[in-house]
Design an enzyme around this catalytic site. Structure first.
Site, PDB file in Angstrom:
ATOM      1  N   GLY A 208       0.837  -1.207   0.000  1.00  0.00           N
ATOM      2  CA  GLY A 208       0.000   0.000   0.000  1.00  0.00           C
ATOM      3  C   GLY A 208       0.862   1.243   0.000  1.00  0.00           C
ATOM      4  CG  ASN A 209      -0.168   4.739  -1.391  1.00  0.00           C
ATOM      5  OD1 ASN A 209      -0.833   5.599  -0.818  1.00  0.00           O
ATOM      6  ND2 ASN A 209      -0.588   4.106  -2.479  1.00  0.00           N
TER       7      ASN A 209
END
Ligand code: CTP
Length: 398
Positions: A208-209
């Protein structure tokens, strides 16, 4: 038809007069029209009605003093977040302070900082209203474009009758709706994406981020507040649905691409504020990978670039992209603006403390295909959202 107050943030100033109790009804009416109401009471107002009443009616904390707050620039935040400000009841004293620009408490400080439509509903004894000083002050406010509602003739405090009674809350609402206007995006459909995407590695882990989604949510609520029908396609976030927007929640870039594909045809503008993955694990495991098997090799494969695809078959749609960059921000942003065939690109500087991902403020430039760029500066997310939606509204109505 939806009220122009739907999704708007209203700063409601309540000052010290017996009519303060009627402002509870005003707060309720504003809420019923979909407004997000933030009440600031003067010291005097709290003698007539309790802050808890407004807190219960609005669902927001009520602010009463300049100094009791932990937040040092509360007046600035309240002013910047408001789409419209109202003072009801407005005493002769607060009217004089507004006319002169005095700022000796939270309400007068917030109003001095505030730039936007202002509605004032005076309420005072008829003698105070007729006083030359008050009449001059009211004239000053009127000349400045403040919308004055009332006062009207009627029973006043202490058994007197005369000119000075506050207008009824229903009338004040009409004045507030008129001050806000129908919104320049009425009848338009805006698609906004927001948040990160989560690309599974196995049954419980993902790539993810750090995107919080706040930027896209701020754009969605701004566009809705200006009358647009808004669809927000959101990756995983902890944020509540923005008022007035239809929210489609997704997890992965592929799901986001599918959701955007369904809605984009019908949209007048697409704002891709989501931090979509560029790569994803090629063979995610449906089971949970076990530690005993040793460190897994996670092979990545490219993800389709949703924005690039939209740019390739854009039709009449206005397209807005984002770029998060750590160096050469404007040059890299311009290359993306052209490479992805966009109208606007918001070039965000990330990687410095306090900016970009997961921060309250953004350092960004708005680059435009037409060449009228807005240079790199610090913005609150709400300010940046308003600036983007301003540009977008002009592009849509070209
Ligand atoms: N974007 C997208 N689909 C992707 C990746 C990005 O639609 N799979 C969109 C983002 O929503 C954003 C813009 O493209 O509006 C820029 O994304 P960014 O990742 O910064 O740019 P890239 O072109 O992927 O370049 P790089 O990551 O190398 O900087």
């Amino acid at each position: 038809m939806a009220s122009p107050l739907q999704g708007r943030s209203v700063l409601l100033g309540v000052t010290g007069g017996i009519a303060a109790y009627k402002s509870a009804t005003l707060a309720r009416l504003l809420r019923e029209r979909g407004a997000d109401v933030h009440v600031v009471m003067t010291e005097g107002a709290t003698r007539f009605i309790g802050p808890d009443t407004f807190a219960a009616l609005t669902g927001n904390p009520v602010h009463t003093g300049l100094f009791e707050q932990t937040e040092s620039v509360l007046h600035v935040r309240l002013a910047r977040e408001a789409h419209v400000a109202v003072v009801a009841p407005a005493t002769a004293n607060v009217i004089a302070k507004l006319a002169l620009g005095l700022a000796d408490d939270l309400l007068s400080s917030a109003l001095l900082e505030y730039r936007g439509p202002l509605v004032v509903a005076p309420a005072m004894h008829s003698g105070m209203h007729a006083a030359p000083a008050t009449q001059t002050n009211l004239e000053t406010l009127r000349a400045r474009g403040v919308s004055l509602v009332g006062p009207v003739e009627g029973p006043l405090a202490a058994g007197d009758t005369g000119m000075g009674r506050m207008s009824e809350p229903e009338e004040i609402v009409v004045a507030i709706e008129a001050a806000v206007g129908a919104g320049d995006l009425a009848g338009r459909h805006v698609l906004v994406t927001a948040g990160p995407t989560h690309e599974p590695i196995d049954a419980v882990r993902f790539v993810g981020n750090r995107s919080s989604g706040r930027m896209g949510y701020a754009i969605a609520s701004e566009a809705a507040a200006r009358g647009a029908a808004v669809t927000l396609v959101s990756g995983p976030t902890h944020l509540p649905d923005p008022p007035g927007a239809r929210v489609v929640r997704v997890e992965t870039a592929a799901e986001m691409r599918a959701a955007v594909g369904l809605v984009a045809e019908d949209a007048d503008a697409v704002v891709m504020a989501a931090a979509v993955a560029d790569f994803r694990p090629a063979d995610p495991s449906t089971a949970k990978l076990k530690k005993d098997a040793g460190p897994p090799e996670v092979r990545l494969e490219p993800v389709a670039d949703i924005l690039r695809e939209l740019g390739e078959r854009r039709g009449h749609r206005v397209l807005v992209g984002f770029a998060a960059e750590t160096s050469d921000v404007e040059a890299a942003g311009r290359a993306k603006l052209e490479g992805k065939n966009l109208d606007l690109l918001v070039a965000n500087e990330v990687g410095r403390p306090g900016t970009g991902f997961d921060a309250e403020t953004n350092r960004a430039a708005i680059l435009s295909r037409a060449g009228d760029d807005q240079p790199m500066r610090d913005w609150t997310k709400r300010e940046l959202a308003a600036a983007i939606v301003d540009r977008l509204a002009k592009l849509i109505s070209r």
